[in-house]
Write a protein that holds these residues in place. Structure first.
Motif, mmCIF file in Angstrom:
data_model
loop_
_atom_site.group_PDB
_atom_site.id
_atom_site.type_symbol
_atom_site.label_atom_id
_atom_site.label_comp_id
_atom_site.label_asym_id
_atom_site.label_seq_id
_atom_site.Cartn_x
_atom_site.Cartn_y
_atom_site.Cartn_z
ATOM 1 N N SER A 148 0.843 -1.183 0.000
ATOM 2 C CA SER A 148 0.000 0.000 0.000
ATOM 3 C C SER A 148 0.884 1.241 0.000
ATOM 4 O O SER A 148 1.445 1.610 1.017
ATOM 5 N N PRO A 149 1.007 1.867 -1.175
ATOM 6 C CA PRO A 149 1.931 3.001 -1.290
ATOM 7 C C PRO A 149 1.394 4.232 -0.562
ATOM 8 O O PRO A 149 0.213 4.291 -0.215
ATOM 9 N N GLU A 150 2.282 5.182 -0.358
ATOM 10 C CA GLU A 150 1.840 6.407 0.317
ATOM 11 C C GLU A 150 1.069 7.314 -0.648
ATOM 12 O O GLU A 150 0.078 7.932 -0.287
ATOM 13 N N VAL A 151 1.548 7.353 -1.891
ATOM 14 C CA VAL A 151 0.958 8.292 -2.855
ATOM 15 C C VAL A 151 0.431 7.552 -4.082
ATOM 16 O O VAL A 151 1.100 6.659 -4.599
ATOM 17 N N SER A 152 -0.781 7.891 -4.521
ATOM 18 C CA SER A 152 -1.299 7.392 -5.802
ATOM 19 C C SER A 152 -1.496 8.571 -6.734
ATOM 20 O O SER A 152 -2.082 9.573 -6.339
ATOM 21 N N LEU A 153 -1.014 8.444 -7.951
ATOM 22 C CA LEU A 153 -1.300 9.458 -8.968
ATOM 23 C C LEU A 153 -2.316 8.878 -9.935
ATOM 24 O O LEU A 153 -2.109 7.793 -10.474
ATOM 25 N N PHE A 163 7.893 10.118 -14.652
ATOM 26 C CA PHE A 163 8.548 9.018 -13.933
ATOM 27 C C PHE A 163 9.754 9.483 -13.119
ATOM 28 O O PHE A 163 9.931 9.029 -11.979
ATOM 29 N N PRO A 164 10.617 10.404 -13.641
ATOM 30 C CA PRO A 164 11.690 10.917 -12.778
ATOM 31 C C PRO A 164 11.155 11.601 -11.515
ATOM 32 O O PRO A 164 11.722 11.433 -10.432
ATOM 33 N N VAL A 165 10.043 12.348 -11.656
ATOM 34 C CA VAL A 165 9.452 13.001 -10.473
ATOM 35 C C VAL A 165 9.021 11.935 -9.473
ATOM 36 O O VAL A 165 9.313 12.014 -8.280
ATOM 37 N N VAL A 166 8.326 10.897 -9.980
ATOM 38 C CA VAL A 166 7.832 9.827 -9.104
ATOM 39 C C VAL A 166 8.999 9.153 -8.373
ATOM 40 O O VAL A 166 8.950 8.941 -7.157
ATOM 41 N N ARG A 195 9.070 8.873 -1.608
ATOM 42 C CA ARG A 195 7.916 8.247 -0.964
ATOM 43 C C ARG A 195 7.490 7.086 -1.850
ATOM 44 O O ARG A 195 7.710 7.120 -3.065
ATOM 45 N N SER A 196 6.844 6.082 -1.238
ATOM 46 C CA SER A 196 6.335 4.995 -2.072
ATOM 47 C C SER A 196 5.159 5.548 -2.875
ATOM 48 O O SER A 196 4.328 6.297 -2.367
ATOM 49 N N CYS A 197 5.121 5.164 -4.138
ATOM 50 C CA CYS A 197 4.177 5.830 -5.040
ATOM 51 C C CYS A 197 3.693 4.857 -6.104
ATOM 52 O O CYS A 197 4.435 3.979 -6.540
ATOM 53 N N GLU A 198 2.429 4.979 -6.491
ATOM 54 C CA GLU A 198 1.935 4.229 -7.644
ATOM 55 C C GLU A 198 1.306 5.211 -8.621
ATOM 56 O O GLU A 198 0.835 6.279 -8.225
ATOM 57 N N VAL A 199 1.333 4.856 -9.897
ATOM 58 C CA VAL A 199 0.681 5.681 -10.906
ATOM 59 C C VAL A 199 -0.442 4.846 -11.514
ATOM 60 O O VAL A 199 -0.206 3.741 -11.997
#
Ligand code: UDP
Ligand code: MG
Length: 318
Positions: free
Chosen positions: A4-9, A28-31, A36-40
């Motif tokens: 469960s990531p911290e951020v979802s885009l 993707f470089p920003v992500v 932070r753990s992140c999903e797109v």
């Protein structure tokens, strides 16, 4: 990828084959640099161009990218709703795929959310759109705030952040036509609005022509307010009151001056005006009735053809 990531885009995509490569190059470089753990989560909203293969490639190349492939075009707001149903992050951000919202602004939105704001809105400064669009938005933003009683500076800017509580509340809403920023604003406890940069659309064309924009604004008005209906009632009351006064005036005039015969065209003008008011009133009632009709049929709000990577589908109408 953590469970469960911290951020979802959440990014809706409709015929954006020209923009996607540039978006990937900047997003993707920003992500990866967020720390932070992140999903797109991309939603392919029934694109008829090469967007789908591009998105599928992105899923294969990056472990944090997921894709919801719609079975047709259901509109930007439905696409984002599907993204919300599948997003797992504590903080969920939406942005457009056409790079009009710079991905580099994402850390600034996250900072605001770290500061305890549950809804982060944005308004575009130095907006790069055709003059007609900018003027129209100005008027629309004004009227929208008046009618809905909300305070949103820029209804058109979809670079926005929502925390988990807000996303869960939105996921509970079953409405078939909606306007997401307004819905979130209703639930917000501590909203904030920050200025963000805005770029010209470099590739492809806007998916909103005049007709779609008008329809979207009807969704906003009818979805969040009964003021249009009440305005028609008030207008009816006003016209009735005026015609009673006018009637009295005519009676007095007949007694004092005598009967009048002229004024045929004044009468026609008045008639056309009242006919316009009448049609307008019927139209507005029809907008609400039509939406009630959409609601009662309870059709799914969107149809998912496939998820990438394969996973359990969150239903559009549980
Ligand atoms: N979009 C979508 N479905 C639609 C229309 C638009 O998913 O039916 C997406 C589109 O791909 C883009 C975003 O919504 O990522 C905003 O669309 P657009 O840039 O055309 O709107 P504008 O910036 O002109 O208001
Ligand atoms: Mg755009």
């Amino acid at each position: 990828m953590t469970p469960s990531p911290e951020v979802s885009l959440v990014i809706p995509v409709y015929n954006e084959q020209e923009s996607l490569p540039a978006l990937f190059d900047r997003l993707f470089p920003v992500v990866e640099g967020l720390g932070r753990s992140c999903e797109v989560v991309f939603i392919n909203d029934g694109s008829r161009d090469a967007s789908l293969p591009l998105l599928v490639r992105a899923v294969q190349d990056h472990p944090y990218v997921r894709l919801i492939d719609f079975n047709g075009n259901f509109g930007q707001h439905m696409a984002i709703l599907a993204g919300f149903a599948h997003a797992r992050g504590e903080k969920v951000l939406t942005l457009d795929a056409d790079l009009q919202n710079p991905p580099e602004e994402i850390p600034r939105l996250l900072e605001q959310m770290d500061g305890g704001h549950d809804v982060v809105g944005t308004h575009r400064v130095g907006r790069r759109d055709p003059l007609f669009r900018k003027l129209a938005s100005k008027v629309v933003n004004r009227i929208s705030n008046r009618i809905t009683g909300l305070a949103i500076q820029d209804y058109g800017c979809m670079l926005r952040g929502y925390d988990r509580r807000i996303v869960d509340l939105i996921n509970q809403c079953r409405e078939t036509t909606t306007f997401l920023p307004a819905l979130a604003q209703k639930f917000a406890q501590s909203p904030v609005d920050i200025p963000v940069g805005h770029a010209e659309r470099e590739h492809g064309t806007s998916k909103y022509g005049l007709y779609r924009l008008v329809r979207l604004n009807f969704d906003l008005m009818t979805g969040f307010s009964l003021v249009p209906l009440q305005a028609v009632t008030l207008m009816g009351l006003l016209v009735s009151a005026l015609s009673v006064l006018f009637g009295l005036f005519l009676v007095l005039r007949r007694l004092l001056v005598g009967a009048e015969a002229e004024g045929l065209f004044t009468l026609m003008a008045l008639n056309f005006f009242l006919l316009g008011v009448l049609l307008f009133g019927i139209g507005i009632s029809g907008e609400y009735v039509g939406r009630i009709y959409l609601e009662v049929r309870q059709r799914p709000r969107y149809l998912v053809r496939r998820l990438y990577p394969e996973g359990p589908e969150k239903e559009s109408r549980p």
